[in-house]
Design a protein around this motif. Structure first.
Motif, PDB file in Angstrom:
ATOM      1  N   MET A  68      50.998   7.297 -21.466  1.00 59.33           N
ATOM      2  CA  MET A  68      50.352   7.086 -20.180  1.00 59.33           C
ATOM      3  C   MET A  68      49.817   5.652 -20.203  1.00 59.33           C
ATOM      4  SD  MET A  68      47.203   9.155 -18.339  1.00 59.33           S
ATOM      5  CE  MET A  68      48.070  10.724 -18.360  1.00 59.33           C
ATOM      6  N   ILE A  69      50.398   4.806 -19.401  1.00 60.47           N
ATOM      7  CA  ILE A  69      50.106   3.375 -19.432  1.00 60.47           C
ATOM      8  C   ILE A  69      49.384   2.982 -18.145  1.00 60.47           C
ATOM      9  CG2 ILE A  69      51.172   1.088 -19.535  1.00 60.47           C
ATOM     10  CD1 ILE A  69      53.542   2.646 -20.987  1.00 60.47           C
ATOM     11  N   ILE A  70      48.374   2.144 -18.295  1.00 56.77           N
ATOM     12  CA  ILE A  70      47.617   1.677 -17.141  1.00 56.77           C
ATOM     13  C   ILE A  70      48.067   0.269 -16.786  1.00 56.77           C
ATOM     14  CG2 ILE A  70      45.319   1.207 -16.206  1.00 56.77           C
ATOM     15  CD1 ILE A  70      45.817   4.188 -16.947  1.00 56.77           C
ATOM     16  N   HIS A  71      48.350   0.062 -15.509  1.00 55.59           N
ATOM     17  CA  HIS A  71      48.748  -1.253 -15.016  1.00 55.59           C
ATOM     18  C   HIS A  71      47.517  -1.915 -14.395  1.00 55.59           C
ATOM     19  CE1 HIS A  71      50.908  -4.431 -13.055  1.00 55.59           C
ATOM     20  NE2 HIS A  71      52.069  -3.973 -13.512  1.00 55.59           N
ATOM     21  N   MET A  72      47.198  -3.108 -14.868  1.00 54.99           N
ATOM     22  CA  MET A  72      46.067  -3.858 -14.331  1.00 54.99           C
ATOM     23  C   MET A  72      46.377  -4.320 -12.907  1.00 54.99           C
ATOM     24  SD  MET A  72      43.812  -3.917 -16.792  1.00 54.99           S
ATOM     25  CE  MET A  72      44.379  -2.254 -17.120  1.00 54.99           C
ATOM     26  N   PRO A  73      45.348  -4.488 -12.068  1.00 59.25           N
ATOM     27  CA  PRO A  73      45.591  -4.955 -10.708  1.00 59.25           C
ATOM     28  C   PRO A  73      46.135  -6.382 -10.686  1.00 59.25           C
ATOM     29  CG  PRO A  73      43.231  -4.652 -11.118  1.00 59.25           C
ATOM     30  CD  PRO A  73      43.946  -4.215 -12.340  1.00 59.25           C
ATOM     31  N   TYR A  74      46.891  -6.672  -9.652  1.00 58.72           N
ATOM     32  CA  TYR A  74      47.499  -7.990  -9.507  1.00 58.72           C
ATOM     33  C   TYR A  74      46.493  -9.089  -9.187  1.00 58.72           C
ATOM     34  CZ  TYR A  74      51.969  -5.578  -9.437  1.00 58.72           C
ATOM     35  OH  TYR A  74      53.052  -4.814  -9.774  1.00 58.72           O
ATOM     36  N   ILE A  75      45.310  -8.737  -8.784  1.00 57.73           N
ATOM     37  CA  ILE A  75      44.329  -9.762  -8.396  1.00 57.73           C
ATOM     38  C   ILE A  75      43.768 -10.519  -9.595  1.00 57.73           C
ATOM     39  CG2 ILE A  75      43.685  -8.605  -6.269  1.00 57.73           C
ATOM     40  CD1 ILE A  75      41.102  -7.739  -7.769  1.00 57.73           C
ATOM     41  N   ILE A  76      44.041 -10.044 -10.800  1.00 54.25           N
ATOM     42  CA  ILE A  76      43.593 -10.757 -11.996  1.00 54.25           C
ATOM     43  C   ILE A  76      44.475 -11.989 -12.163  1.00 54.25           C
ATOM     44  CG2 ILE A  76      43.379 -10.650 -14.509  1.00 54.25           C
ATOM     45  CD1 ILE A  76      42.887  -7.607 -14.189  1.00 54.25           C
ATOM     46  N   ASN A  77      43.864 -13.169 -12.159  1.00 50.11           N
ATOM     47  CA  ASN A  77      44.624 -14.402 -12.353  1.00 50.11           C
ATOM     48  C   ASN A  77      43.876 -15.293 -13.333  1.00 50.11           C
ATOM     49  OD1 ASN A  77      46.218 -16.635 -12.331  1.00 50.11           O
ATOM     50  ND2 ASN A  77      46.251 -16.881 -10.106  1.00 50.11           N
ATOM     51  N   LEU A  78      43.982 -14.951 -14.596  1.00 50.15           N
ATOM     52  CA  LEU A  78      43.325 -15.747 -15.633  1.00 50.15           C
ATOM     53  C   LEU A  78      43.968 -17.116 -15.789  1.00 50.15           C
ATOM     54  CD1 LEU A  78      42.867 -12.994 -18.364  1.00 50.15           C
ATOM     55  CD2 LEU A  78      41.190 -13.793 -16.698  1.00 50.15           C
ATOM     56  N   ALA A  79      45.184 -17.295 -15.314  1.00 52.80           N
ATOM     57  CA  ALA A  79      45.906 -18.560 -15.458  1.00 52.80           C
ATOM     58  C   ALA A  79      45.483 -19.609 -14.437  1.00 52.80           C
ATOM     59  CB  ALA A  79      47.406 -18.323 -15.351  1.00 52.80           C
ATOM     60  N   ASN A  80      44.767 -19.221 -13.413  1.00 55.84           N
ATOM     61  CA  ASN A  80      44.411 -20.151 -12.334  1.00 55.84           C
ATOM     62  C   ASN A  80      43.300 -21.096 -12.788  1.00 55.84           C
ATOM     63  OD1 ASN A  80      43.368 -21.393 -10.016  1.00 55.84           O
ATOM     64  ND2 ASN A  80      43.855 -19.632  -8.742  1.00 55.84           N
ATOM     65  N   THR A  81      43.646 -22.358 -12.986  1.00 61.01           N
ATOM     66  CA  THR A  81      42.660 -23.386 -13.345  1.00 61.01           C
ATOM     67  C   THR A  81      42.292 -24.226 -12.140  1.00 61.01           C
ATOM     68  OG1 THR A  81      44.398 -24.961 -13.947  1.00 61.01           O
ATOM     69  CG2 THR A  81      43.541 -23.549 -15.716  1.00 61.01           C
ATOM     70  N   VAL A  82      42.848 -23.902 -10.971  1.00 67.59           N
ATOM     71  CA  VAL A  82      42.686 -24.731  -9.776  1.00 67.59           C
ATOM     72  C   VAL A  82      41.546 -24.244  -8.887  1.00 67.59           C
ATOM     73  CG1 VAL A  82      43.852 -25.562  -7.701  1.00 67.59           C
ATOM     74  CG2 VAL A  82      45.131 -25.339  -9.837  1.00 67.59           C
ATOM     75  N   LYS A  83      41.511 -22.950  -8.606  1.00 68.96           N
ATOM     76  CA  LYS A  83      40.536 -22.408  -7.656  1.00 68.96           C
ATOM     77  C   LYS A  83      39.333 -21.862  -8.410  1.00 68.96           C
ATOM     78  CE  LYS A  83      40.152 -19.449  -3.631  1.00 68.96           C
ATOM     79  NZ  LYS A  83      40.815 -18.454  -2.792  1.00 68.96           N
TER      80      LYS A  83
END
Length: 144
Positions: A68-83
């Protein structure tokens, strides 16, 4: 044994139990679910999710919580260094999702770490690694 499953929905009123029922209806021996809508951070309280019932049914069919695997929400953007603020919000949501994953009893999570957008790719990769490490340090359960 080959594990075969799919994303399944998690909706009221049965939530996790309903996710298990859906996977079983397909003959799946694995499943992936979101703990809420993948596009936002609103989450139904854990005590309403029928976690124990879903887990009990899954295990009673001979399956493992590792499947049973949990998918994290798409709103997580740890890569964004701009905003500004996106990184901190991503860490906060990731930490809350780790707590929810632990409560469900799942062992694995899928995370899309986000996009660098117009930022430097190497800075973004460093930030993703730093963010995950910081969340793991903050997580009250340690590494899941």
């Amino acid at each position: 044994m080959i594990r075969l499953g799919s994303h399944v929905s998690m909706n009221a009123p049965d939530y996790v139990l309903g996710s298990v029922d859906e996977a079983l209806s397909y003959g799946a021996n694995a499943l992936m679910l979101y703990t809420g809508a993948p596009q936002n951070s609103f989450r139904t309280p854990l005590d309403k999710l029928k976690i124990a019932e879903g887990r009990e049914k899954w295990l009673s069919c001979g399956y493992r919580m590792e499947d049973m695997i949990i998918h994290m929400p798409y709103i997580i953007n740890l890569a964004n260094t701009v905003k500004e603020g996106v990184y901190d919000m991503g860490k906060e949501v990731l930490l809350k999702e780790m707590v929810r994953t632990k409560a469900i009893g799942a062992r694995y999570m899928v995370l899309h770490p986000g996009s660098a957008l117009t930022g430097d790719i190497n800075d973004s990769l460093d930030q993703v690694a730093r963010g995950i490490n910081e969340v793991l340090e903050e997580c009250p359960y340690g590494i899941i």
